[in-house]
Motif scaffolding. Structure first.
Motif, PDB file in Angstrom:
ATOM      1  N   GLY A  78      -1.194  17.462  17.558  1.00  0.00           N
ATOM      2  CA  GLY A  78      -1.719  16.979  16.505  1.00  0.00           C
ATOM      3  C   GLY A  78      -1.140  16.047  15.774  1.00  0.00           C
ATOM      4  N   ILE A  79      -1.551  15.091  14.959  1.00  0.00           N
ATOM      5  CA  ILE A  79      -1.032  14.136  14.059  1.00  0.00           C
ATOM      6  C   ILE A  79      -1.598  14.133  12.761  1.00  0.00           C
ATOM      7  N   GLN A  80      -0.592  14.713  11.983  1.00  0.00           N
ATOM      8  CA  GLN A  80      -1.075  14.925  10.366  1.00  0.00           C
ATOM      9  C   GLN A  80      -0.502  13.421   9.638  1.00  0.00           C
ATOM     10  N   PRO A  81      -1.087  13.319   8.590  1.00  0.00           N
ATOM     11  CA  PRO A  81      -0.906  12.364   7.837  1.00  0.00           C
ATOM     12  C   PRO A  81       0.767  12.571   7.182  1.00  0.00           C
ATOM     13  N   GLY A  82       1.478  11.497   7.164  1.00  0.00           N
ATOM     14  CA  GLY A  82       2.977  11.938   6.830  1.00  0.00           C
ATOM     15  C   GLY A  82       3.258  12.038   5.443  1.00  0.00           C
ATOM     16  N   GLY A  83       4.600  12.079   5.093  1.00  0.00           N
ATOM     17  CA  GLY A  83       4.642  12.163   3.562  1.00  0.00           C
ATOM     18  C   GLY A  83       5.382  10.903   3.158  1.00  0.00           C
ATOM     19  N   TYR A  84       5.949  10.867   2.068  1.00  0.00           N
ATOM     20  CA  TYR A  84       6.389   9.773   1.390  1.00  0.00           C
ATOM     21  C   TYR A  84       7.480   8.650   2.310  1.00  0.00           C
ATOM     22  N   ASP A  85       8.537   9.656   2.661  1.00  0.00           N
ATOM     23  CA  ASP A  85       9.589   9.135   3.565  1.00  0.00           C
ATOM     24  C   ASP A  85       8.908   8.321   4.780  1.00  0.00           C
ATOM     25  N   LEU A  86       8.057   8.819   5.652  1.00  0.00           N
ATOM     26  CA  LEU A  86       7.359   8.261   6.992  1.00  0.00           C
ATOM     27  C   LEU A  86       6.476   7.140   6.138  1.00  0.00           C
ATOM     28  N   ARG A  87       6.024   7.227   5.234  1.00  0.00           N
ATOM     29  CA  ARG A  87       5.191   6.077   4.638  1.00  0.00           C
ATOM     30  C   ARG A  87       6.000   4.730   4.307  1.00  0.00           C
ATOM     31  N   LEU A  88       7.069   5.142   3.823  1.00  0.00           N
ATOM     32  CA  LEU A  88       8.067   4.166   3.354  1.00  0.00           C
ATOM     33  C   LEU A  88       8.623   3.337   4.489  1.00  0.00           C
ATOM     34  N   GLN A  89       8.938   4.134   5.383  1.00  0.00           N
ATOM     35  CA  GLN A  89       9.645   3.880   6.856  1.00  0.00           C
ATOM     36  C   GLN A  89       8.635   2.730   7.297  1.00  0.00           C
ATOM     37  N   ILE A  90       7.263   3.333   7.654  1.00  0.00           N
ATOM     38  CA  ILE A  90       6.366   2.411   8.238  1.00  0.00           C
ATOM     39  C   ILE A  90       6.074   1.163   7.494  1.00  0.00           C
ATOM     40  N   ASP A 105      10.852  -1.822  -5.022  1.00  0.00           N
ATOM     41  CA  ASP A 105       9.969  -1.035  -6.208  1.00  0.00           C
ATOM     42  C   ASP A 105       8.580  -1.054  -5.557  1.00  0.00           C
ATOM     43  N   VAL A 106       8.033  -2.227  -5.020  1.00  0.00           N
ATOM     44  CA  VAL A 106       6.543  -2.344  -4.468  1.00  0.00           C
ATOM     45  C   VAL A 106       6.239  -1.593  -3.514  1.00  0.00           C
ATOM     46  N   LEU A 107       7.385  -1.707  -2.372  1.00  0.00           N
ATOM     47  CA  LEU A 107       7.077  -0.698  -1.267  1.00  0.00           C
ATOM     48  C   LEU A 107       6.977   0.855  -1.504  1.00  0.00           C
ATOM     49  N   GLY A 108       7.803   1.248  -2.643  1.00  0.00           N
ATOM     50  CA  GLY A 108       7.835   2.550  -3.123  1.00  0.00           C
ATOM     51  C   GLY A 108       6.576   3.006  -3.615  1.00  0.00           C
ATOM     52  N   PHE A 109       6.063   1.998  -4.435  1.00  0.00           N
ATOM     53  CA  PHE A 109       4.641   1.995  -4.961  1.00  0.00           C
ATOM     54  C   PHE A 109       3.738   2.324  -4.147  1.00  0.00           C
ATOM     55  N   LEU A 110       3.551   1.722  -3.238  1.00  0.00           N
ATOM     56  CA  LEU A 110       2.660   1.704  -2.050  1.00  0.00           C
ATOM     57  C   LEU A 110       2.823   3.111  -1.345  1.00  0.00           C
ATOM     58  N   ALA A 111       3.922   3.440  -1.035  1.00  0.00           N
ATOM     59  CA  ALA A 111       4.124   4.643  -0.578  1.00  0.00           C
ATOM     60  C   ALA A 111       3.646   5.843  -1.146  1.00  0.00           C
ATOM     61  N   GLU A 112       3.811   5.595  -2.217  1.00  0.00           N
ATOM     62  CA  GLU A 112       3.519   6.978  -3.335  1.00  0.00           C
ATOM     63  C   GLU A 112       2.065   6.817  -3.462  1.00  0.00           C
ATOM     64  N   LYS A 113       1.280   5.819  -3.607  1.00  0.00           N
ATOM     65  CA  LYS A 113       0.052   5.842  -4.012  1.00  0.00           C
ATOM     66  C   LYS A 113      -1.012   5.815  -2.860  1.00  0.00           C
ATOM     67  N   ILE A 114      -0.590   5.092  -1.825  1.00  0.00           N
ATOM     68  CA  ILE A 114      -1.652   5.159  -0.313  1.00  0.00           C
ATOM     69  C   ILE A 114      -1.203   6.345   0.299  1.00  0.00           C
ATOM     70  N   THR A 115      -2.128   7.371   0.187  1.00  0.00           N
ATOM     71  CA  THR A 115      -1.456   8.507   0.994  1.00  0.00           C
ATOM     72  C   THR A 115      -2.590   8.843   2.105  1.00  0.00           C
ATOM     73  N   SER A 116      -3.761   8.395   2.051  1.00  0.00           N
ATOM     74  CA  SER A 116      -4.873   8.630   2.787  1.00  0.00           C
ATOM     75  C   SER A 116      -4.365   8.424   4.467  1.00  0.00           C
ATOM     76  N   ASN A 117      -4.173   7.051   4.816  1.00  0.00           N
ATOM     77  CA  ASN A 117      -3.802   6.980   6.189  1.00  0.00           C
ATOM     78  C   ASN A 117      -2.937   5.678   6.509  1.00  0.00           C
ATOM     79  N   VAL A 118      -2.431   5.523   7.418  1.00  0.00           N
ATOM     80  CA  VAL A 118      -1.483   4.366   7.765  1.00  0.00           C
ATOM     81  C   VAL A 118      -2.351   3.182   7.881  1.00  0.00           C
TER      82      VAL A 118
END
Ligand code: ADP
Ligand code: MG
Length: 472
Positions: free
Chosen positions: A296-308, A323-336
């Motif tokens: 299975g692949i589940q949605p990742g957390g903040y760290d994964l999103r930021l690294q992506i 700060d903009v990347l951090g903002f995106l990683a925090e807010k857009i959580t649905s999928n990559v």
């Protein structure tokens, strides 16, 4: 079941009723050809024949069950409506299977057993013998960021691609949309093709598999179809939820799949659900699928999103403030995929205004996406807004009409339904007048494609998107 197709007589048993019926049905076919386009026409409509018209029921025959089922769900209503224009008493269309009708119709050269090639996917022009779909060059292992929610899937894929002996078969990648299933499958294909060019790797969508199969059925050449799959080293079929419920395709898939596994070849599959949760899946297939490794692949957390995000920026050789990347990683959580979409939008904007995007601009530019995260947009809202915008009725959006002034807004509505709601493609299809999911895919792709070339259309779609996403 039909002893003789053309001897079925109508109520008013006049000598030429058959010919009359055939002629008027030919007119309907020509009409449908215009409405559906050549590909769908050749696959589904051309093989249909009129059998009889009695007691208000028009009986038509399809060469196979698969085609019959498709025609029933997709074209029967339209055929009835067209037929009723000259036969006002027609209240029903009954579609039966007549195996004798199983010939490729209108074949010019009798010695040539094939139909003209019906392309399964209008976007690919790969030669017929290369049945594998084109790969996205960016979907490699190097570009895949590993985190706790995808590490098993990644490790299994990598091991399989490395040609090591693996004790699982098939590998089943399961995860919601936009979480990297396709990326991982294509990464396997890239790696194997690079390391062992002599190995045959086939990657294709289940949708394409289905079309290929229907095409083979139509050409009465399922042998070649089977052979080309059975001669592969690794077979990968993406999004197999699309063949669920399609009996004959499943059956064929099951045989191909069994044959490959028995020969020790590898099979990799993906779906949005685990085998046990797929509706309409044949029991044998389900249990065989469950015998491999389900990763299975589940949605990742903040760290994964930021690294992506960081990795995507590096790939595109673009920079955005931290700060903009951090903002995106925090807010857009649905999928990559959404995350990437947001990133691309900001980068495009930065290029236009020729200076870095600030946090405030990012918030402003992504308003719609951020709101969508909080608000539920319905498909009905979308259809209503799009209809209003283009001065159409909702009924037009739902109708089978193919004229561009209707078809284009309809595709835009499909695109927005896909982008702004969590509904699956089959669900969206149902809400668009009972269309098939492949029609929705086609519509979505068409708009994506047009938005790249046509700035006006892109602006239109964007403003609709904001309007719908921002509406209360
Ligand atoms: P799926 O097939 O599961 O719907 P995709 O494989 O198409 O999703 O992924 C959607 C997008 O997200 C692709 O552009 C892909 O490159 C990207 N993506 C998903 N997961 C990752 C990841 N772990 N690392 C880098 N990119 C990813
Ligand atoms: Mg995918």
């Amino acid at each position: 079941m039909l002893e003789s197709v053309h001897s079925v007589v109508q109520k008013d048993d006049t000598p030429d009723t058959d010919t009359t019926l055939t002629h008027s049905f030919d007119d309907i076919k020509s009409r449908l050809r215009l409405e559906t386009g050549d590909t769908a026409f050749r696959t589904w409509i051309q093989p249909i024949e009129a059998v009889s018209y009695r007691g208000g029921t028009l009986e038509i025959a399809a060469p196979t069950r698969f085609i019959r089922d498709w025609v029933r769900t997709h074209y029967a209503d339209r055929i009835r409506a067209l037929f009723a224009q000259s036969n006002s008493g027609c209240t029903r269309v009954e579609c039966i299977v007549d195996a004798k009708n199983n010939t490729a119709p209108a074949r010019k050269d009798a010695a040539q057993p094939y139909e003209p090639v019906v392309t399964a996917n209008e976007n690919t022009d790969a030669p017929a013998e290369d049945i594998s779909s084109a790969l996205d060059a960016r979907f490699t292992f190097d570009n895949f960021i590993v985190g706790p929610t995808n590490e098993l899937a990644h490790a299994a894929a990598l091991r399989l691609a490395g040609g090591e002996d693996v004790n699982f078969n098939p590998l089943f990648l399961q995860g919601g949309v936009g979480l990297g299933k396709t990326h991982l499958m294509q990464a396997i294909a890239h790696k194997v093709r690079e390391a062992s060019p002599d190995k045959r790797v086939i990657y294709m969508s289940a949708e394409k598999f289905m079309y290929q199969f229907v095409r083979a059925l139509r050409a009465r050449d399922t042998m070649t179809f089977k052979e080309q799959f059975r001669a592969v080293d690794i077979l990968m079929i993406d999004d197999i939820q699309f063949i669920c419920g399609k009996e004959s395709t499943q059956e064929e898939f099951f045989h191909t799949f069994n044959a490959l596994i028995d020969q020790g070849k590898h099979v990799v599959l993906s779906a949005d659900k685990a085998p046990g949760d797929l509706d309409g899946l044949d029991e044998r297939l389900r249990s065989r699928l469950g015998m491999g490794l389900v990763a299975g692949i589940q949605p990742g957390g903040y760290d994964l999103r930021l690294q992506i995000l960081e990795s995507k920026c590096a790939l595109m050789k673009r920079q955005l403030p931290a700060d903009v990347l951090g903002f995106l990683a925090e807010k857009i959580t649905s999928n990559v995929r959404e995350l990437e979409g947001a990133l691309n939008r900001l980068i495009a904007h930065a290029e236009l205004i020729n200076r870095p995007v600030t946090l405030a601009t990012a918030e402003e530019l992504l308003q719609d996406l951020l709101r969508v995260a909080e608000r539920r947009v319905t498909i009905e809202d979308i259809q209503r807004r799009v209809a209003e915008h283009y001065n159409l009725r909702i009924a037009d959006i739902l109708s089978p009409r193919r004229a561009r002034p209707v078809a284009r807004p309809r595709q835009i509505a499909m695109y927005l339904a896909k982008a702004l709601t969590q509904h699956s493609l089959p669900e969206i299809g149902r809400k668009f007048g009972g269309r098939d999911h492949t029609t929705i895919i086609h519509g979505v792709r068409k708009i994506e494609e047009l938005m790249e070339r046509d700035a006006n259309l892109a602006a239109d779609v964007d403003s609709l998107r904001r309007l719908i996403a921002g509406a209360a």
